[in-house]
Design a protein around this motif. Sequence first.
Motif, PDB file in Angstrom:
ATOM      1  N   UNK A 282       0.840  -1.196   0.000  1.00 17.90           N
ATOM      2  CA  UNK A 282       0.000   0.000   0.000  1.00 17.90           C
ATOM      3  C   UNK A 282       0.877   1.249   0.000  1.00 17.90           C
ATOM      4  N   UNK A 283       0.222   2.384  -0.216  1.00 22.64           N
ATOM      5  CA  UNK A 283       0.860   3.689  -0.047  1.00 22.64           C
ATOM      6  C   UNK A 283      -0.070   4.547   0.791  1.00 22.64           C
ATOM      7  N   UNK A 284       0.487   5.575   1.427  1.00 28.41           N
ATOM      8  CA  UNK A 284      -0.345   6.434   2.248  1.00 28.41           C
ATOM      9  C   UNK A 284       0.497   7.338   3.119  1.00 28.41           C
ATOM     10  N   UNK A 285      -0.045   7.710   4.274  1.00 32.10           N
ATOM     11  CA  UNK A 285       0.656   8.610   5.181  1.00 32.10           C
ATOM     12  C   UNK A 285       0.740   7.993   6.569  1.00 32.10           C
ATOM     13  N   UNK A 286       1.778   8.340   7.290  1.00 32.50           N
ATOM     14  CA  UNK A 286       1.944   7.861   8.661  1.00 32.50           C
ATOM     15  C   UNK A 286       0.903   8.537   9.546  1.00 32.50           C
ATOM     16  N   UNK A 287       0.098   7.715  10.248  1.00 35.50           N
ATOM     17  CA  UNK A 287      -0.953   8.240  11.120  1.00 35.50           C
ATOM     18  C   UNK A 287      -0.559   8.204  12.587  1.00 35.50           C
ATOM     19  N   UNK A 288       0.272   7.240  12.977  1.00 32.16           N
ATOM     20  CA  UNK A 288       0.713   7.133  14.371  1.00 32.16           C
ATOM     21  C   UNK A 288       1.935   6.243  14.435  1.00 32.16           C
ATOM     22  N   UNK A 289       2.777   6.470  15.444  1.00 28.70           N
ATOM     23  CA  UNK A 289       3.992   5.690  15.643  1.00 28.70           C
ATOM     24  C   UNK A 289       3.855   4.846  16.901  1.00 28.70           C
ATOM     25  N   UNK A 290       4.212   3.574  16.791  1.00 26.67           N
ATOM     26  CA  UNK A 290       4.242   2.725  17.960  1.00 26.67           C
ATOM     27  C   UNK A 290       5.476   2.993  18.804  1.00 26.67           C
ATOM     28  N   UNK A 291       5.484   2.430  19.989  1.00 25.38           N
ATOM     29  CA  UNK A 291       6.604   2.622  20.910  1.00 25.38           C
ATOM     30  C   UNK A 291       7.917   2.189  20.275  1.00 25.38           C
TER      31      UNK A 291
END
Length: 322
Positions: free
Chosen positions: A65-74
């Motif tokens: 897939x392609x897209x945008x980073x929505x959140x980062x895990x620890x």
Amino acid sequence: MRAVEAIEPGGPEVLEIRELPDPVAGPGEVLMRVAATAVNRADVLQRMGFYPPPRGASAIIGLECSGTVAALGEGVTGWQVGDEVCALLAGGGYASYVVVPAGQLMPIPSGVGLVEAAALPEVACTVWSNVFMLAGLEAGERFLVHGGAGGIGTFAIQIASALGAEVYATAGSPEKLALCAQLGADVTINYRDEDFVAVLKERRGADVILDNMGAKYLSRNVDALATEGRLVIIGMQGGVKGELDIARLLGKRGSVHATSLRSRPTEDKALICADVVENVWPLVADGQVVPIIHAVLPLEQAAEAHRLIDSGEHTGKILLTL
């Protein structure tokens, strides 16, 4: 989130849009908002019930897939919310959001659009890991790819040609053969009325063969190998059981590799993705390798996209947008 699920094994009609809980990124993972995903032959097999996801992977279909980073895990570093990216997945691409191991996230190559980038991760990682990292194709060697007009084939032709190999490609129609030649194939072979073994034997055989047919082509692929040739099998469209003449293989000092990208450990995939970013993305950025896209459809038309794949009439990739 919206996601496509197969309500039961079957044809394209079993694919339905469902509302599901949004996934959450765990340690070492990234949550992506998906802009586009691509349809692969493996997706069709999963829809039919023949290719279940690896243990722990999302049961939702979709390998890139392609897209945008929505959140980062620890523990994730090197990325920021809002970054435009593409990703290699073990599953989950046909959805509004997907969780990705951070090592399988890649920047979008310069000059490639956000939606267009969904056509790259699976083919780039498959071709690079098998043809170059495993089989060691070098400049001046003869490379044969079956299904040259498909997603894997169109990418393999371009990158092998860009890196100096002599490229041979099989396809089943004049239009598809013309596309292979346009992309850089030195010799095109119509598998409906030409014998690829005879063509390669006239030229001392293929140093590397990338095969998606499996059993049906096994014996003939061995015949087509050059001395010290390497056959890499990545698909089973032609069946799962074939006869291997060990004497012929020994006589050529040849090798046969059967590999699958999806089931590899995340650590292996991270190494492949890093190698792709280093070695393949520059070729994409300067236009030597471009994604070949047959159609772009909304996610709601996932069933129609699968019908196109089933028909075999497409060339390159089919994308689904969200």
